[in-house]
Design a protein around this motif. Sequence first.
Motif, short mmCIF file in Angstrom:
data_model
loop_
_atom_site.label_atom_id
_atom_site.label_comp_id
_atom_site.label_asym_id
_atom_site.label_seq_id
_atom_site.Cartn_x
_atom_site.Cartn_y
_atom_site.Cartn_z
N GLN A 111 -5.50 27.57 -27.39
CA GLN A 111 -5.21 26.82 -26.35
C GLN A 111 -6.31 26.42 -25.20
O GLN A 111 -6.13 25.68 -24.13
N ALA A 112 -7.38 26.80 -25.45
CA ALA A 112 -8.61 26.22 -24.52
C ALA A 112 -8.53 24.70 -24.19
O ALA A 112 -8.70 24.25 -23.04
N CYS A 113 -8.63 24.10 -25.43
CA CYS A 113 -8.79 22.56 -25.35
C CYS A 113 -7.52 21.95 -24.41
O CYS A 113 -7.76 20.92 -23.67
N VAL A 114 -6.42 22.74 -24.63
CA VAL A 114 -5.08 22.25 -23.74
C VAL A 114 -5.44 22.29 -22.63
O VAL A 114 -4.86 21.47 -21.58
N GLN A 115 -5.83 23.52 -21.88
CA GLN A 115 -6.21 23.72 -20.72
C GLN A 115 -7.06 22.77 -19.88
O GLN A 115 -6.92 22.25 -18.87
N ALA A 116 -8.35 22.81 -20.93
CA ALA A 116 -9.41 21.93 -20.34
C ALA A 116 -8.73 20.17 -20.30
O ALA A 116 -9.33 19.96 -19.23
N CYS A 117 -8.16 20.04 -21.27
CA CYS A 117 -7.72 18.55 -21.08
C CYS A 117 -6.98 18.18 -19.72
O CYS A 117 -7.14 17.03 -19.58
N SER A 118 -6.23 19.16 -19.25
CA SER A 118 -5.37 18.88 -18.02
C SER A 118 -6.49 18.88 -16.76
O SER A 118 -5.87 18.51 -15.81
#
Lengths: 218, 394
Positions: free
Chosen positions: A20-27
């Motif tokens: 989920q790192a990408c999900v957090q970074a994307c926001s």
Amino acid sequence: MPVPAHMEFFIDPNRCIGCQACVQACSECDTHKGHSMIHLEYVDRSHSVQTAPVVCMHCDSPTCAEVCPADAIKRTEDGVVQTARKPRCIACNNCVLACPFGVPKMKTDAHLMMKCDMCYDRTSVGRRPMCATVCPSEALFFGTREQIEARRKRSAPTNSFRFGNQAITTKVNMMLPVTARSEYIDVTAAMGDRNVGKDIRFTVLTDALFDDAEERTV
Amino acid sequence: MRLKHMTRLDIRPENLKATAWGTAATAVLGVLIVAGSRRLNHFDAALVGYTFAVLFATFGVTYRYAMWLMRPTTAIYWRRGWQVFLRPKYIGRNIALWIRHVGSDFVLNAFVFRRGKARWMAHWLIMWGCVLATAITFPLVFGWVHFATVTGDFGTYEAFVFGFPVSRFQIDSLIGFLTFHGLVWASILVTLGVMLAMRRRMRDRSAAAIQQFGEDFLPLILLFAISVTGLMLTASYTWMKGYAYDFLAILHAITVIFTLLWLPFGKFFHIFQRPAQIGVAFYKEVGRLEPPAHCRRCGHGFTSELHVRDLIEAERVLGYRYDIDGEVEHYQWICPPCRRSMLVLAQGRAWADELGTGVYPLGGESPDGVTPRFGNAGVNQGPLGSEDRDNFHP
């Protein structure tokens, strides 16, 4: 400024560990502050940890833009399909439903389609997209072709996909085995698939308990 | 030879059709100007430049609007939007919906507020400033509205609309002051809005990445120029004894006329496109009342069947061939989560062949079938609204 032509996006969902790192970074991205544009789904949660990280593939002939009745989606000269132009988007949902990769989202209360724009505020000034900077397994990788070739000896990028009778080529690449028989990814061929995994047999316990353990693998 | 050369210009039927619509709209406006000004009796000859700019803008906007409506997808939704609006079963509901949307979308710009407060404040001020200015100037330029002193009473003004007397007011009254300075109030609204919009464009990194001079800055500069030169006219005759009035009048006319000529081409065209948003609301509302489409992979309902069928038609017209042999028939019958899942499974399939592993259901039947699920559908990480929740299912 356009995204430099030698910098490319390479995706290898096979390497995704679902962190989920990408999900957090994307926001954190400035072009859609507070909203994550990445889709990260469990393919078959009951039986597998396999996850599906999906970003916009930036099609050469974007179906989302073609079906947009308001002409709100533009593809810039560097091949990036931009998110909907805010004055034009009439929130019809056509793009959400027509995208072959299932990428766009609809912010219903704001009457606005939103989608991954490859962090254009960053990539257009030579930086990497947020997701690619944080992905620990490099399932999402942004760099040059030389860099990816040096890292993945067994893989080769492809940007061709098939959906039924329709062929789609994209700016974003997906990694296939070097020895892959097909040069494109046939998405609709996976219609009946459930998950992909290695069948691991845990025989230690059964070996200890049963004489005929070899037949009782689980 | 000449004819041959002309045929190579490739004038398509839609160009001719759009030209016809543009000409017709311009002609109708011309007739209305002549009739509304009582055969040009109340037409102010000093404003003739504005009149011709408006006529050109009318042609350009109508031409572009007609061309826009002839785009395959726009044509389908334009037709379908009217069909669903006029269905006897839903007409009452649709009229109520229309009133609600005019209030929230047009009057309040509520959807812009949800996109960002600074953006909303700028947009709302600019929009209402322009609406007010348009409501005052266009009828004056066309000669549809004029004012005259009442015979025998120089302190009273009478307003005429299409030549008919409508109301009287004292020149020195508050109503008189507010009426005669209507464009000043409009200029203040627009100037404030433009300053807020400029501030956002200069500070917001997201805006900085994709904004273009012609598309994003020029409209703001034009609106600012109109407002400032307009205010300078008032300042000139109010406090400076008409200093440089003629020059300012010409400068103001240039800014307004350039904006009117620019109307069909740039960002301002969204003024005419945006009302389609209300048509889309009818379409979606009726779609919600009709049977849903069911994903032919996971079986979940997502959007309406009506929408899926229309998209299939639109894609075929556009030349896309998403047809699939067998029961699924068309890729459009697959829900977005299953599309994402299949993309990853298809890539995994290639690796499975390479690595010698299998593609199979592990551990028997899943209670969810093959339904993919968001890893973490927390706030703003999964669906962004009610429609995403329908289309992306739980």
